[in-house]
Design an enzyme around this catalytic site. Sequence first.
Site, PDB file in Angstrom:
ATOM      1  N   ARG A 198       0.851  -1.178   0.000  1.00 18.79           N
ATOM      2  CA  ARG A 198       0.000   0.000   0.000  1.00 18.79           C
ATOM      3  C   ARG A 198       0.894   1.237   0.000  1.00 18.79           C
ATOM      4  O   ARG A 198       2.023   1.202   0.480  1.00 18.79           O
ATOM      5  CB  ARG A 198      -0.904   0.008   1.240  1.00 18.79           C
ATOM      6  CG  ARG A 198      -1.862  -1.171   1.292  1.00 18.79           C
ATOM      7  CD  ARG A 198      -2.674  -1.165   2.586  1.00 18.79           C
ATOM      8  NE  ARG A 198      -3.597  -2.296   2.638  1.00 18.79           N
ATOM      9  CZ  ARG A 198      -3.283  -3.501   3.097  1.00 18.79           C
ATOM     10  NH1 ARG A 198      -2.061  -3.732   3.557  1.00 18.79           N
ATOM     11  NH2 ARG A 198      -4.175  -4.479   3.100  1.00 18.79           N
ATOM     12  N   LYS A 221      -1.987  -2.875   7.742  1.00 17.51           N
ATOM     13  CA  LYS A 221      -3.417  -2.877   8.048  1.00 17.51           C
ATOM     14  C   LYS A 221      -3.812  -4.076   8.897  1.00 17.51           C
ATOM     15  O   LYS A 221      -4.690  -3.982   9.761  1.00 17.51           O
ATOM     16  CB  LYS A 221      -4.216  -2.874   6.740  1.00 17.51           C
ATOM     17  CG  LYS A 221      -5.699  -2.664   6.910  1.00 17.51           C
ATOM     18  CD  LYS A 221      -6.385  -2.558   5.559  1.00 17.51           C
ATOM     19  CE  LYS A 221      -7.890  -2.336   5.703  1.00 17.51           C
ATOM     20  NZ  LYS A 221      -8.548  -2.228   4.379  1.00 17.51           N
ATOM     21  N   HIS A 277      -4.027   2.955  -5.045  1.00 18.53           N
ATOM     22  CA  HIS A 277      -4.317   1.534  -4.824  1.00 18.53           C
ATOM     23  C   HIS A 277      -4.260   0.734  -6.118  1.00 18.53           C
ATOM     24  O   HIS A 277      -4.085  -0.488  -6.084  1.00 18.53           O
ATOM     25  CB  HIS A 277      -5.687   1.375  -4.172  1.00 18.53           C
ATOM     26  CG  HIS A 277      -5.725   0.259  -3.164  1.00 18.53           C
ATOM     27  ND1 HIS A 277      -4.939   0.243  -2.026  1.00 18.53           N
ATOM     28  CD2 HIS A 277      -6.446  -0.899  -3.135  1.00 18.53           C
ATOM     29  CE1 HIS A 277      -5.176  -0.854  -1.342  1.00 18.53           C
ATOM     30  NE2 HIS A 277      -6.080  -1.580  -1.989  1.00 18.53           N
ATOM     31  N   ARG A 280      -1.183  -1.393  -6.344  1.00 17.96           N
ATOM     32  CA  ARG A 280      -1.281  -2.682  -5.648  1.00 17.96           C
ATOM     33  C   ARG A 280      -2.061  -3.690  -6.493  1.00 17.96           C
ATOM     34  O   ARG A 280      -1.659  -4.851  -6.624  1.00 17.96           O
ATOM     35  CB  ARG A 280      -1.959  -2.456  -4.294  1.00 17.96           C
ATOM     36  CG  ARG A 280      -2.110  -3.680  -3.398  1.00 17.96           C
ATOM     37  CD  ARG A 280      -2.600  -3.208  -2.036  1.00 17.96           C
ATOM     38  NE  ARG A 280      -3.125  -4.265  -1.188  1.00 17.96           N
ATOM     39  CZ  ARG A 280      -2.396  -4.988  -0.344  1.00 17.96           C
ATOM     40  NH1 ARG A 280      -1.085  -4.801  -0.275  1.00 17.96           N
ATOM     41  NH2 ARG A 280      -2.956  -5.911   0.421  1.00 17.96           N
ATOM     42  N   HIS A 303      -3.068 -10.404   3.036  1.00 16.24           N
ATOM     43  CA  HIS A 303      -4.504 -10.580   3.231  1.00 16.24           C
ATOM     44  C   HIS A 303      -4.764 -11.610   4.329  1.00 16.24           C
ATOM     45  O   HIS A 303      -4.230 -12.714   4.282  1.00 16.24           O
ATOM     46  CB  HIS A 303      -5.168 -11.067   1.942  1.00 16.24           C
ATOM     47  CG  HIS A 303      -5.294 -10.002   0.900  1.00 16.24           C
ATOM     48  ND1 HIS A 303      -5.440 -10.282  -0.443  1.00 16.24           N
ATOM     49  CD2 HIS A 303      -5.313  -8.637   0.999  1.00 16.24           C
ATOM     50  CE1 HIS A 303      -5.531  -9.148  -1.125  1.00 16.24           C
ATOM     51  NE2 HIS A 303      -5.461  -8.150  -0.272  1.00 16.24           N
ATOM     52  N   TYR A 312      -8.332 -12.034  -7.726  1.00 12.31           N
ATOM     53  CA  TYR A 312      -7.399 -11.997  -8.856  1.00 12.31           C
ATOM     54  C   TYR A 312      -7.273 -13.350  -9.555  1.00 12.31           C
ATOM     55  O   TYR A 312      -6.594 -13.465 -10.571  1.00 12.31           O
ATOM     56  CB  TYR A 312      -6.007 -11.564  -8.368  1.00 12.31           C
ATOM     57  CG  TYR A 312      -5.990 -10.250  -7.632  1.00 12.31           C
ATOM     58  CD1 TYR A 312      -6.020  -9.046  -8.322  1.00 12.31           C
ATOM     59  CD2 TYR A 312      -5.956 -10.202  -6.242  1.00 12.31           C
ATOM     60  CE1 TYR A 312      -6.007  -7.832  -7.653  1.00 12.31           C
ATOM     61  CE2 TYR A 312      -5.935  -8.996  -5.562  1.00 12.31           C
ATOM     62  CZ  TYR A 312      -5.970  -7.817  -6.268  1.00 12.31           C
ATOM     63  OH  TYR A 312      -5.964  -6.614  -5.604  1.00 12.31           O
TER      64      TYR A 312
END
Length: 345
Positions: A198, A221, A277, A280, A303, A312
């Site tokens: 990020r 995050k 973003h 990314r 994640h 994806y």
Amino acid sequence: MTVKADSDGTWRVQIDRKGMPRSRRGGFACRADAELFERNYLAEHRESHDQAMDDRTLVELINAWHVYHGINLADGERRHRALLQMAADLQNPIASQLTAEQFVLYRYNLMYNDRSVCAKTMNNRHGYLAAVFNRLRKLKVIKYQSPVCEVDFLKIQERQLSYFSRDQIDILLETIQQNSKNLDTWWVTQICLRTGARWSEAEKLKRKQLHNGRITFEFTKSKKTRTVPLEPAFFHALDQYAGYKHPDDRLFRNCIGAFRRAAKRSELAFPRGQATHILRHSFASHFVMNGGNVLSLQKILGHADISMTMRYAHLAPDHLKDAVLLNPMSSSSTNHPARGLSQVA
């Protein structure tokens, strides 16, 4: 006293409490049966009673949530501000009296009258508010379930995530190199494209986070560190650019503004709300298209939930290729238009 004896020798129960449906029932053969009915009735309606007795406002609950939980979240301050704005928009009602209808009308006004938010943003706000009640109930701060938690989220048409082609990436990097006076912008952009970081993670890198051909991202995050290797030549150049800084010194100055100006000059189509973003998304998309493993991608991106990474998966070269081999028309002569036409003739 709510349990009393009647003149005929039976017992009756009268319950009249705030927040509970009134109940009057007689004919119990003994006092014990009447008291048992009373206890069961009070237990059944305890939540509605507690809800009616709680006169704290929505702002008070939001602030309690922030102290007990929100302050520990990576985006806690942003959520807190969004929640307080929601409370103001709802005119700061008594939290226990907030109804599902009030929330749905609030959502309708924002989306269709004011047209100030989209469905995704509204779902985010809905989730924030529901989380306040769920967390406080789990912590025993409140003893009731808010009707807001029962409102269904809006269904949103899923779309393919946008990403840049290699040519578009080259245009962006060239624009930054030629027009941006802040040299850090080019390096941060490169790191995002090479690691899937990020923007804030790359922009706030410290000298100690570069080591042995890798970058370790902190204060992410998910609150977990993750380490991503870099191409040796690029790492060497980055290491040289960092120089002999103190381990706790930042590598780059803030350069998000410079990036946005360069993005505008590049005339590339940036998706709304994805000024940085998309870098990314571009990393992840090219990673999968080039044969990368989704599980590896999950670790690289950090994640917590594999479902985020699976967005994806459709870009993989062999994604659902059995649809071509196993469909009912796979061995049909009509696969070839000319062949089918000749047979008709």
